[in-house]
Design an enzyme around this catalytic site. Sequence first.
Site, PDB file in Angstrom:
ATOM      1  N   GLY A 143       0.811  -1.207   0.000  1.00 22.77           N
ATOM      2  CA  GLY A 143       0.000   0.000   0.000  1.00 22.77           C
ATOM      3  C   GLY A 143       0.844   1.256   0.000  1.00 22.77           C
ATOM      4  N   GLU A 148       3.011   7.745   8.458  1.00 24.67           N
ATOM      5  CA  GLU A 148       3.986   7.472   9.505  1.00 24.67           C
ATOM      6  C   GLU A 148       4.370   8.781  10.185  1.00 24.67           C
ATOM      7  OE1 GLU A 148       5.022   4.501  10.425  1.00 24.67           O
ATOM      8  OE2 GLU A 148       4.006   3.383   8.828  1.00 24.67           O
TER       9      GLU A 148
END
Length: 299
Positions: A60, A266
């Site tokens: 992904g 992230e």
Amino acid sequence: MVVNVHARNGGKAYAYAVDRLRSLGVPVGSTLPLRDPSRLPETVAAAVDAGHDLVVIGGGDGSVSSVVDVLAHRDVPLGLLPLGTANDFARTMHIPGDLEQACRTIADGHIVDVDLGLCGDNYYVNRASIGIGARVVESMSPWLKRRIGALAYPVATVKAFVRHRPFRARLRFPDDDHPPVEYERLLQVSVANGRYFGGGQLAAPDSGIDDSTLDVSVIRQGGVLDLLAVARNLRTGGGGSHVEHFRTTRVELETAPDLPVNVDGELVAHTPQRFRVARDALHVVVPRTWVDAQGPHSA
């Protein structure tokens, strides 16, 4: 070919993709079903150092973002099998979500050069965000993504909104293409490189990943109805009266208090932070129907 088998559809896709690519005439030299996603960057770096002239990633957006530091400004193009939850980078590049068609794209497509964003020294493909976007990352669990797929994003957003506290921010544009601006109560600041983020939201109506610019969006804090309108309008790149857009090549951001920065899912940095565009930094295999920033876009 490196497949993140912990991606939402990774395990089932690995064997099929190996056989299908080879049957389509792609000379796959080595294949790796990776069970530890943290090893993606070192694995891709080893493949590049070994002389492979194409790296195919199965995963992904997080998988793609984790390897662009390795592939940026290198002569090795990226092929993509979209196996994640949102697949916004694949959507931007018009790479089909259907595995058969994604394999055909790698076999029959062509290579284009696209931009990357830079948050400090960290490259990214889709978007960096501060505020509720970082809270969404904190609220998003692998279990939630596997369990409900793309619905994990709105569920995590609701959780993030409950925890969010408004913040102050100052934006400065080193190229003087915009005057400095300050805000008192914000929900989010985002700096987008790609066209799509967050499961299909548009950075701006005319945004592109090869237009040599970043799209900055500032969302003011508002009531629940205001924010629902913002969320609805973001699907088309708008946002209404609570959103301001800036297009630039560089922006410097300060917040009070200092906040984490979500880079493609992230948390890798904190404010204050500098963002800039890295032109033509990544080579990608795309369908032959893909058009550049000067032509029409379609999802």
